[in-house]
Design an enzyme around this catalytic site. Structure first.
Site, short mmCIF file in Angstrom:
data_model
loop_
_atom_site.label_atom_id
_atom_site.label_comp_id
_atom_site.label_asym_id
_atom_site.label_seq_id
_atom_site.Cartn_x
_atom_site.Cartn_y
_atom_site.Cartn_z
N ASP A 116 21.16 9.02 -73.84
CA ASP A 116 20.50 8.63 -75.11
C ASP A 116 20.29 9.88 -75.94
OD1 ASP A 116 19.64 5.74 -74.26
OD2 ASP A 116 19.02 7.06 -72.62
N GLU A 150 24.45 6.88 -76.47
CA GLU A 150 23.64 5.87 -77.16
C GLU A 150 22.84 6.55 -78.27
OE1 GLU A 150 20.90 3.29 -74.97
OE2 GLU A 150 19.95 2.81 -76.89
N GLU A 153 26.21 7.38 -69.24
CA GLU A 153 25.49 6.96 -70.45
C GLU A 153 24.29 7.86 -70.64
OE1 GLU A 153 22.33 4.40 -72.58
OE2 GLU A 153 22.23 5.33 -70.60
N HIS A 210 23.52 5.23 -65.66
CA HIS A 210 22.52 4.94 -66.69
C HIS A 210 21.56 6.10 -66.86
CE1 HIS A 210 18.81 2.53 -68.04
NE2 HIS A 210 19.62 2.60 -69.07
N HIS A 247 15.33 9.65 -73.92
CA HIS A 247 15.30 8.22 -74.14
C HIS A 247 14.16 7.74 -75.05
CE1 HIS A 247 14.32 3.99 -73.20
NE2 HIS A 247 15.62 3.85 -73.09
O1 G3P Z 1 23.05 1.38 -72.90
C1 G3P Z 1 22.46 0.54 -71.96
C2 G3P Z 1 20.99 0.85 -71.82
O2 G3P Z 1 20.86 2.23 -71.69
C3 G3P Z 1 20.20 0.37 -72.97
O3 G3P Z 1 18.83 0.39 -72.70
O4 G3P Z 1 16.58 1.27 -72.95
O5 G3P Z 1 17.98 2.09 -71.10
O6 G3P Z 1 18.47 2.77 -73.44
P1 G3P Z 1 17.93 1.69 -72.54
CA CA Z 2 20.34 4.03 -73.03
#
Ligand code: G3P
Ligand code: CA
Length: 276
Positions: A74, A138, A72, A45, A86
């Site tokens: 962002d 993401e 993952e 994450h 993020h």
């Molecule tokens: O993609 C799962 C998670 O990353 C979504 O929440 O706020 O951590 O981007 P966030």
């Molecule tokens: Ca994310």
């Protein structure tokens, strides 16, 4: 937009992480088979935000060293490039102040994202991972879809990548529709903070291959609905062993983890047989 080499290069960090050189990634089939995976996929994450500053190349290296199945990250679209971060504001994760979208790419790249790391470009992450695991991009900021599709297709022109290793997800479902409009093959993931009325038809209409539930808002029947459609069901963010066991009992297909090393070790230690 192309930057001078001095700006594109990223700060080196005396990481102890040993990044594997082998290439044997788990690649999900387009449609979830009736019998799923032997264990949930472990998805780093924000790369591996528990192990290094989130969404940095250092965190990507830590995630690779941990042996994640997928990373993952962002992204935001700034001055024609996808940058990896993020929040709406840079304050929490860098030494800067203000909204990401008020920064030029040049100024964003001058910030310290922790331990001397720069805010990476998506293309740097893709280059570093080099097909060793999958990447979930993401689409966090607006107007990322076109650039993300372009970035994936650029990566696919190199030998190391398979199309199935890329997954574009977003809470902004308009952007998922845009991805599908641009490219019918790139996988998309439906990010949910709640659940829409008629989840099954919603997911099918968007043409996603996976649905990503919050661990705080997930129910076994929703997972079953998704999997019944041949879609993969993932949950974020899983840092607790009890949550992991609970999700395994619901047959979850993948978990986003801040500490992917710990979750992988726990899965190896328990090796719970899956029902379907
Ligand atoms: O993609 C799962 C998670 O990353 C979504 O929440 O706020 O951590 O981007 P966030
Ligand atoms: Ca994310």
């Amino acid at each position: 937009m192309k930057l001078p080499a001095s700006i594109r290069s990223w700060a080196s960090w005396p990481s102890t992480a040993t990044v594997p050189t082998g290439y044997d990634p788990i690649v999900l089939s387009a449609r979830r088979p009736t019998v799923g995976l032997p264990r949930p996929l472990v998805i780093g994450h924000r790369a591996a935000r528990g192990l290094a500053p989130e969404n940095t190349l250092l965190a990507v290296r830590e995630a690779l060293a941990a042996g994640v199945d997928m990373i993952e990250i962002d992204v935001w679209h700034i001055d024609g490039e996808l940058v990896v971060m993020h929040d709406q504001r840079v304050d929490r994760t860098t030494n800067g102040v203000g909204y990401v979208q008020d920064f030029s790419l040049h100024d964003l790249r001058m910030l310290d994202a922790g331990y001397g790391q720069r805010v990476p470009l998506l293309e740097e992450v893709i280059e570093l991972v080099d097909g060793r695991c999958s990447i979930n991009i993401e689409l966090k900021g607006p107007d990322c879809a076109d650039a993300a599709v372009e970035a994936v297709n650029a990566a696919l022109r190199t030998a190391r990548w398979q199309r199935e290793q890329f997954l574009l997800s977003s809470f902004d479902h308009e952007q998922l529709a845009r991805v599908r409009q641009l490219d019918q093959y790139i996988r998309t993931g439906l990010l949910l903070a709640g659940v829409p009325y008629d989840l099954a038809s919603y997911a099918q209409q968007l043409g996603v291959s996976s649905v990503h539930f919050s661990v705080d808002l997930v129910r076994p029947e929703w997972i079953a609905t998704v999997q019944g459609l041949g879609l993969w069901a993932f949950a974020y963010t899983v840092n607790d062993h009890c949550d992991l066991a609970w999700l395994q009992s619901m047959n979850i297909d993948g978990v986003f983890a801040d500490y992917p090393d710990d979750i992988l070790a726990q899965l190896a230690a328990t090796a719970v047989p899956r029902v379907a």
